[in-house]
Design an enzyme around this catalytic site. Structure first.
Site, mmCIF file in Angstrom:
data_model
loop_
_atom_site.group_PDB
_atom_site.id
_atom_site.type_symbol
_atom_site.label_atom_id
_atom_site.label_comp_id
_atom_site.label_asym_id
_atom_site.label_seq_id
_atom_site.Cartn_x
_atom_site.Cartn_y
_atom_site.Cartn_z
ATOM 1 N N ALA A 109 48.963 19.364 63.058
ATOM 2 C CA ALA A 109 49.798 18.675 62.076
ATOM 3 C C ALA A 109 49.517 17.188 62.185
ATOM 4 O O ALA A 109 48.869 16.728 63.114
ATOM 5 C CB ALA A 109 51.283 18.960 62.326
ATOM 6 N N MET A 110 50.038 16.426 61.202
ATOM 7 C CA MET A 110 49.783 14.992 61.149
ATOM 8 C C MET A 110 51.047 14.256 60.744
ATOM 9 O O MET A 110 51.703 14.623 59.768
ATOM 10 C CB MET A 110 48.644 14.702 60.164
ATOM 11 N N GLU A 137 55.821 15.928 65.557
ATOM 12 C CA GLU A 137 55.443 15.058 64.436
ATOM 13 C C GLU A 137 56.627 14.189 63.991
ATOM 14 O O GLU A 137 56.438 13.025 63.623
ATOM 15 C CB GLU A 137 54.911 15.886 63.266
#
Length: 885
Positions: free
Chosen positions: A268-269, A304
């Site tokens: 994920a980012m 995140e």
């Protein structure tokens, strides 16, 4: 073959940017066969770099430059210098605007870096250096700017248009198109930019912050996945509340969004306000995701989200400081997961993973410090060392300062550096200043590679009633070859008396005892600590909670380890004693196999695990962890020369012995928990996870007995389970069993039921690729031809190729080298269209020095074949060249 070596980048060469970008205004015109990107950059000379107007050098790759202007002047090709990687122009004033238009092709971007398409939607991945594939820019984390982004696209195909920040305007356009503008009020580097355009549905919720602001929460997915988002949404809300309560950090925008995409190189980012996730880290419901997947979703959502402060509001000055945000945030998400679930079990899981995989990385050719000194390709340094070991470094700071001191340090860090791009030294300085301490020696954890070894010896003086522990640090050779200096190693410990009670701890020279558990700091190459008023020879419980990422050795005998398993008050060390006992027994059997002797297992291991199995007072997840023997990968990591066949034979024999001798206890535990599963609705909470984990490990042992009643139970569980955890375990035990007809039927039924669910089919691939039965390579190759497999999808590669090469050691390390040839062929193929995934799949080959001379030659030969295969990406070139150095 590569004709020139890619450039090495060094930390020592860092210089601040010549220019800064105060505002970034982007307009994207999205079309099916191309995208136009219009960028206006409001720039100025960096006052920290002095006077004068040096050339402005912008990063850019795979861009077709259509126009560029400085202020009101449109530049011609003679006014600038254009190379495949850079655009250089000459500013005429200290403050100016630069406008450019480029054409890019996200529809053909298979590297999944920059702007690309996944399942028909546009999305981005800009960390670390993907933004330069979108437009010409100062693509470095210490250049921070306010972004305003406008997207224009076909309204029917792309009804949802998203970017960072808050939405400020939208409207229709000619040709059945529409536009939307987003404004991010916070300064951020380009790597945190994000864009999504697609036909998406969303789940929406609200969160009220501690200052009573209402934040809109949205999770966007493709329509068929709309029923798999609630767990992620619940996890997000828990994360937001936890970060307020534990760190005092409040969310700062009006909206927080997550988008799930199927094609993603990472997990994920954390893009500001618009997190883009691999769908495997978002989608979870009982019927399609295992308990482990539910826990992973919760952890990744938290990770995140926590980046909003530890990574976004305060970011990295340069990529050498990557652990500044990642190590700190991994520590934060681990603590969150520990609070949401079993703290002891979470610590066990994390340490087992660290010692199996990060310790192996530390011992291999890609070993590097938590803050590396150099790299060729930054994407190769998104490593377990930066993330997991970096987290352990932060944990040690918390251990040394205490929870209150650590909170004071983090508060000062966020206050002092909000809106800045900083270094690991800045993080340490905040901890020092907030607590009035000095951590200069401790900072060696950031600069020295390798896993320290800590050997401990004891001495008891009955007459003087003193007990001494002597600690000796040593440091293995690593590729940097630098001479190592002593680390600061916090050792949490206790002493047990003959009845298993805890002894009050007072060091010589202290006025009073300081409890029964304490932390001592080992700071010298050799150091002795003497405890007084010790009435009898004690048994030490060392490195409680795994208080430092070291390889600890103490001459425990097997009876002492059994005693610690029963009496240690530290749950982690009870598990650790069991692991050490198992390792001693397994290594003895590995030696028997190597000598050609019949395998005989020490019955003390059976007795010890039998008592654990019978202890109804223990957390069931803890029982499951203690019943799990050390894996083949860990046994390989701790071997001087790993004998693949002997390790596999010894561990298989031990598991079969435990299954036979503990059958009644295992069967009772299985039946009791399975009965509860039949009458209890699925809940994604720790007590339910614990029950199913013990139930399923019991089934995996029981299946080794080959008894008809167990086969019937496995089939019943597979057919009747209402959740993927029980169904997948049943499938796994059938796949690894000799019952070929039942196995084939279960695999066919599973594939038919879930053929339209890509993430579930990934599990189907993995369970077969990971089967240690003979023929593993042939099965894996056959599965690559399956309609559900796609080599261009990273999840599929990890599920099939990664499971075979990384987990199925007995088949991957076949003596004829066929597994090595298979992986090398895949890496060469992947290098052509997704270099990041190619380099990450290389890891099993890089550890060739761990094996016997015949396997070494075969593995090294495949690395040399990759090196000679043609034009290599910098990602693959760096890993191969360092592996062969």
């Amino acid at each position: 073959m590569r004709t020139e070596q890619p450039k090495m980048i060094y930390l020592k060469d860092y210089q601040a940017p010549e220019y800064l970008i105060d505002e970034t205004h982007l307009t994207f015109e999205l079309f099916e066969d191309h995208t136009l990107v219009h960028a206006q950059l409001v720039m100025r000379r960096n006052p920290a770099r002095g006077a004068g107007l040096p050339p402005l050098v912008l990063d850019g790759q795979q861009l077709e430059l259509l126009s560029v202007a400085l202020g009101d002047v449109t530049l011609t090709p003679t006014d600038y210098l254009l190379t495949p990687d850079q655009l250089t122009v000459q500013p005429l004033a200290p403050s100016f605007t630069l406008d450019s238009t480029v054409r890019i092709h996200p529809e053909t971007n298979t590297a999944l870096e920059g702007l690309y398409k996944s399942s028909g939607m546009f999305c981005t991945q800009c960390e670390a250096e993907g933004f330069r594939k979108i437009t010409y820019y100062l693509d470095r984390p210490d250049v921070m700017s306010k972004f305003t982004t406008t997207l224009s696209a076909d309204k029917q195909k792309f009804p949802i248009l998203l970017s960072n920040g808050n939405p400020i305007a939208s409207g229709p356009e000619e040709g059945d198109r529409h536009w939307a503008t987003w404004e991010d009020p916070f300064m951020k580097p380009a790597y945190l930019f994000a864009l999504v355009a697609g036909d998406l549905w969303c789940v929406e919720d609200k969160f009220t912050t501690m200052s009573q602001r209402e934040v809109t929460l949205r999770i966007y997915v493709e329509p068929e996945n709309i029923d798999k988002c609630q767990h992620a949404m619940n996890s997000l809300k828990k994360s937001m509340r936890w970060d307020e309560e534990v760190y005092g950090r409040e969310y700062d925008l009006d909206i927080f969004m997550i988008v799930a995409v199927n094609d993603f190189n990472m997990g994920a980012m954390e893009n500001k306000g618009l997190n883009i996730f691999n769908s495997s880290c978002v989608l979870a419901r009982a019927e399609t995701a295992t308990d482990a997947a539910h826990q992973r979703v919760e952890a990744v959502v938290a990770h995140e989200y926590f980046h909003n402060w530890s990574g976004n509001r305060v970011t990295c000055r340069d990529w050498f400081q990557l652990s500044l945000k990642e190590g700190f945030t991994v520590f934060r998400d681990a603590e969150f997961s520990a609070d949401m679930n079993s703290r002891t079990v979470k610590r066990i899981e994390d340490v087992a993973y660290l010692r199996t995989h990060q310790f192996a990385e530390d011992a291999g050719p890609m070993a590097h410090a938590v803050r590396p000194d150099s790299f060729i390709e930054i994407s190769n340094f998104y490593t377990l060392t930066v993330y997991e070991k970096g987290s352990e470094v932060v944990r040690m700071i918390r251990t040394l300062l205490g929870a209150d001191g650590f909170r004071k340090g983090s508060d000062l860090y966020f206050e002092r550096h909000d809106g800045q791009a900083v270094t690991c030294d800045d993080f340490i300085k905040a901890m020092e200043d907030a607590n009035g301490v000095e951590l200069t020696q401790f900072k060696r954890w950031y600069s020295q590679a390798g896993t320290p070894r800590l050997a401990v010896s004891e001495a008891y003086d009955a007459a003087a009633k003193t007990y001494s522990l002597t600690f000796r640090q040593s440091y293995p050779a690593t590729p940097d070859k630098q001479e190592k200096q002593p680390f600061v190693i916090p050792v949490e410990l206790g002493l047990l008396n003959a009845q298993g009670g805890e002894i009050a701890l007072r060091l010589a020279g202290e006025a009073a005892a300081a409890g029964t558990t304490r932390v001592i700091s080992v700071t010298e190459a050799e150091q002795t600590f003497t405890f007084v008023d010790i009435a009898e020879q004690p048994l030490p419980s060392l490195l409680r909670g795994f208080s430092a990422p070291v390889k600890l050795s103490f001459p425990y005998n097997r009876d002492q380890l059994m005693f610690l398993m029963q009496h240690d008050s530290d749950g982690f060390n009870r598990w650790e004693a069991g692991q050490q006992l198992s390792v001693q027994v397994l290594q003895e059997m590995i030696g028997q196999h190597q000598r050609g002797e019949a395998l005989v297992m020490d019955q003390r291991l059976v007795t010890a695990l039998g008592s654990v199995l019978a202890d109804e007072t223990l957390d069931q997840a803890m029982v499951a962890e203690m019943l799990s023997l050390p894996g083949e990968a860990y046994l390989t990591e701790i071997s001087e020369v790993a004998d693949v066949d002997a390790i596999h034979a010894a561990r298989d024999f031990a598991r079969k012995q435990l299954a036979d001798q503990l059958f009644d206890g295992l069967w009772a535990r299985y039946e009791g928990n399975r009965a509860l599963s039949k009458t209890t609705a699925y809940v994604a909470e720790d007590q339910h996870f614990a029950r199913r984990s013990l139930q399923n490990i019991a089934l995996s042992y029981l299946m080794l007995s080959g008894k008809p009643q167990v086969l019937a139970a496995a089939i019943e569980q597979f057919d009747a389970a209402d959740n993927m955890t029980e169904r997948m375990t049943a499938l796994a035990v059938l796949v690894n069993s000799p019952f070929s007809d039942e196995k084939a039927k279960a695999l066919a039924v599973f594939a038919e039921n879930f053929k339209d669910n890509p993430l579930v089919m990934d599990q189907w691939f993995s369970v077969q690729a990971g089967s240690t039965l003979p023929g593993g390579l042939q099965r894996t190759k056959a599965l690559m031809e399956h309609p559900a497999f796609n080599l261009k999808n990273p999840n599929k590669v990890r599920a099939l190729v990664g499971a075979f090469a990384g987990q199925n050691l007995i088949n991957f390390h076949a003596a004829d080298g066929s597994g090595y040839r298979f992986l090398a062929d895949l890496v060469i193929q992947l290098n052509g269209f997704n270099p990041q995934i190619a380099s990450r799949q290389l890891a099993p080959l890089t550890r060739w020095r761990k094996y016997d001379s015949a396997r070494q030659a075969l593995m090294k030969g495949e690395l040399e074949r990759i090196r000679a295969s043609g034009e290599l990406s910098s990602d693959v070139f760096e890993v191969v060249s360092k592996s062969l150095a």
